[in-house]
Motif scaffolding. Sequence first.
Motif, mmCIF file in Angstrom:
data_model
loop_
_atom_site.group_PDB
_atom_site.id
_atom_site.type_symbol
_atom_site.label_atom_id
_atom_site.label_comp_id
_atom_site.label_asym_id
_atom_site.label_seq_id
_atom_site.Cartn_x
_atom_site.Cartn_y
_atom_site.Cartn_z
ATOM 1 N N GLY A 1 9.501 -48.950 -49.663
ATOM 2 C CA GLY A 1 8.191 -49.169 -50.185
ATOM 3 C C GLY A 1 7.231 -48.959 -49.404
ATOM 4 N N GLN A 2 7.183 -49.938 -48.262
ATOM 5 C CA GLN A 2 6.093 -49.902 -47.390
ATOM 6 C C GLN A 2 5.807 -48.619 -46.852
ATOM 7 N N LEU A 3 6.855 -47.947 -46.359
ATOM 8 C CA LEU A 3 6.674 -46.701 -45.632
ATOM 9 C C LEU A 3 5.978 -45.725 -46.486
ATOM 10 N N ILE A 4 6.393 -45.577 -47.832
ATOM 11 C CA ILE A 4 5.781 -44.643 -48.741
ATOM 12 C C ILE A 4 4.386 -44.924 -48.962
ATOM 13 N N MET A 5 4.029 -46.342 -49.359
ATOM 14 C CA MET A 5 2.550 -46.611 -49.486
ATOM 15 C C MET A 5 1.697 -46.435 -48.595
ATOM 16 N N ASP A 6 2.274 -46.607 -47.260
ATOM 17 C CA ASP A 6 1.479 -46.678 -46.108
ATOM 18 C C ASP A 6 1.254 -45.136 -45.822
ATOM 19 N N GLY A 7 2.231 -44.489 -45.778
ATOM 20 C CA GLY A 7 2.386 -42.999 -45.490
ATOM 21 C C GLY A 7 1.600 -42.235 -46.140
ATOM 22 N N PHE A 8 1.601 -42.415 -47.548
ATOM 23 C CA PHE A 8 0.850 -41.473 -48.677
ATOM 24 C C PHE A 8 -0.345 -41.590 -48.504
ATOM 25 N N ILE A 9 -0.800 -43.012 -48.892
ATOM 26 C CA ILE A 9 -2.164 -43.423 -49.312
ATOM 27 C C ILE A 9 -2.636 -44.320 -48.208
ATOM 28 N N ARG A 10 -2.101 -44.849 -47.222
ATOM 29 C CA ARG A 10 -2.684 -45.652 -46.181
ATOM 30 C C ARG A 10 -2.786 -47.120 -46.809
ATOM 31 N N LEU A 11 -2.377 -47.510 -47.700
ATOM 32 C CA LEU A 11 -2.587 -48.851 -48.444
ATOM 33 C C LEU A 11 -1.327 -49.626 -47.742
ATOM 34 N N ARG A 12 -1.684 -50.879 -46.930
ATOM 35 C CA ARG A 12 -0.846 -51.607 -46.293
ATOM 36 C C ARG A 12 -0.710 -52.839 -47.214
ATOM 37 N N MET A 13 0.517 -53.412 -47.189
ATOM 38 C CA MET A 13 0.879 -54.503 -48.030
ATOM 39 C C MET A 13 1.860 -55.297 -47.213
#
Length: 440
Positions: free
Chosen positions: A333-345
């Motif tokens: 989930g981290q990779l998908i969120m960061d990779g697609f929309i550059r939203l880091r959590m």
Amino acid sequence: MLRPLTERPIGPDGFSAARGSVLTPVGSGFFKRFMIFVGPGYLVATGYMDPGNWATALAAGSQFGMRLLFVAVLSSLMAIVLQSLSARLAFGANLDLAQACRAHFPRRATIFLWVTQEGAILATDLAEVIGTAIGLQLLFGLPLWLGAVITALDVGLILLFERFGFRKLEAFVIALLVVISACFAAQLFFARPDWAAAARGLAPTAELATNPQMLYLALGILGATVMPHNLFLHSGIVQTRYVAPDFAARREAIRFALADSAFALIFAMTINGAILILAAAAFFAHGHTEVVEISDAYRLIAPLLGAPLAAKLFAIALIACGLNSSLTATLAGQLIMDGFIRLRMSPAGRRLVTRALTITPAVATALIAGEGAVGRLLVFSQVALSFALPFAILPLVWFTGSRRIMGPFVASRATTILAGAIGVGVTLLNIKLIYDSIFG
């Protein structure tokens, strides 16, 4: 000499700190260099034996005996092909799959793909919530809704590995895999399955094209085995290994990563096969052909096999699978969120959000529709996963088959055609399932 930097954490910046943090000692031999690359494949393998696999494999084994064993094996072989492309993309293009989608697709397409894969993560997490809750109920007698709520506490594991680093996470996951395999080895010993029937089950059956229920379970096995988020996960976590930028080092890294994932997925295939064989030997062979829920399987295993320990081992393995899958789904989930929309959590924050979204339907189903409906929700989650598969497979095949993107590391034409056929085949199966559901 360089040493593996296992202390570097996975923090709020996603994998930016952990990327390239595991180093190969200078002057080390072939075996030591290979062992540095061992680990990511086993994290990926946990997604291929999560609680969703249990529901579909138990239903398939109890209803059709060994006849769908070939689907479990075929799915695992398909997974090896696809995961090999995922690792190739990582070292060949220096991108994970989500980053590649953002870099090479229009923004609207990128957002669409992100939404589909977030949906796959939620379906995966739903299976983990339900599976772990069932395991806690079987071992300790907790209500399913309370077990589902307790699963949120696994965020503590995420916080622990945020502090101690990636190699510690890999070691923990592999240790749980050893526990799972030992549990199933013991259960098969008690079950004494018909191995000749298992061998016959490796051959395809024509009934799959004419029996909608068999097709539904076959597609569920496919959705539970070839996990879309794993294609994104693998392309990210292999990059925790430092690789020199020259051609020879990158080529060797691809070969080591392919070997690691192949060995790990063969291991996962044996576990998936063991679940189905156990169901066929314990339930189908004794006339219990409607075992579609994990809790029913637990209650029947001990009297049918004459071994109370077998039921306890069943529950322990289920909980271990749920814990492992929770960790790897969070990383994906981290990779998908960061990779697609550059939203880091942070991993813990991501875990809490995802778990809140999946605990709600699990608890509501248990309280409103009854605990019996939870098992059916688990099987449905795996079928839903299969619908997200083409949107992960087809971009991966396109990227790794493009010389412009991959350069000298482009996949061979034969591999590209085979992987493309897998993607098309999955899509056609989904269309047929929808058609049978509406008009069948």
